[in-house]
Design a protein around this motif. Structure first.
Motif: not given
Length: 179
Positions: A70, A81, A117-119, A150, A152, A169
């Protein structure tokens, strides 16, 4: 299970793992979509912007997690990410995905990564330290439909400070279908 940094040479096996894993999740379309994401990440993303980790059992890849860089318009925080991750359906429920992510976090931490982070689903990712994060703290690269997804964590063991400005990204995941 043996966790390691992916050294290349088995792209097709990883792509197939993602394509075969995700139809069990929701539908057949998602399997081909996530398989395409894995292919695009592996084949079209520079190694400097990609970190891939695998879990092997008896010479077969049982799980894979991919992290991509990111970047921020006005900040140099070292953030990555997590997306996507796959564990063979026959290997689920054994802690393989959790252990692989923890291993990857350790490697990333040792490499100077500050934030991951991730979604995704907080029920799974909370097991490895992720917490919901406001887009006012770190803006998602694209519009997200599920703000509580969202998530992290700091790999430096402190509170994440707000990062102002646009987040970028890698091209492979810069597509609203993944968000």
């Amino acid at each position: 299970m043996k966790n390691s940094i992916y050294q290349g040479g088995r792209h097709q096996e990883i792509i197939q793992l993602f394509a075969e894993t995700f139809p069990f999740e929701e539908d057949k379309k998602e399997g081909s979509l996530i398989g395409k994401l894995a292919k695009d990440l592996l084949e079209n993303t520079s190694n400097q912007y990609l970190k891939v980790f695998i879990s092997m059992h008896e010479g077969v890849i049982s799980a894979c997690v991919i992290f991509s860089k990111l970047r921020f318009k006005q900040n140099h925080t070292n953030a990555w990410l997590l997306s996507p991750i796959a564990v063979k359906p026959t290997a689920r429920g054994k802690g393989i995905g959790t252990n692989l992510i923890k291993y990857a976090h350790g490697v990333l931490r040792n490499g100077g990564v500050q934030i991951v982070t991730t979604y995704g689903d907080i029920r799974f990712y909370s097991k490895v330290g992720y917490k919901p994060i406001s887009t006012k703290i770190i803006q998602a690269p694209l519009t997200i439909g599920c703000p509580k997804c969202w998530i992290a964590q700091s790999l430096e063991n402190h509170e994440i400070k707000p990062i102002t400005g646009k987040t970028y990204c890698v091209e492979a995941i810069n597509d609203t279908r993944y968000w």
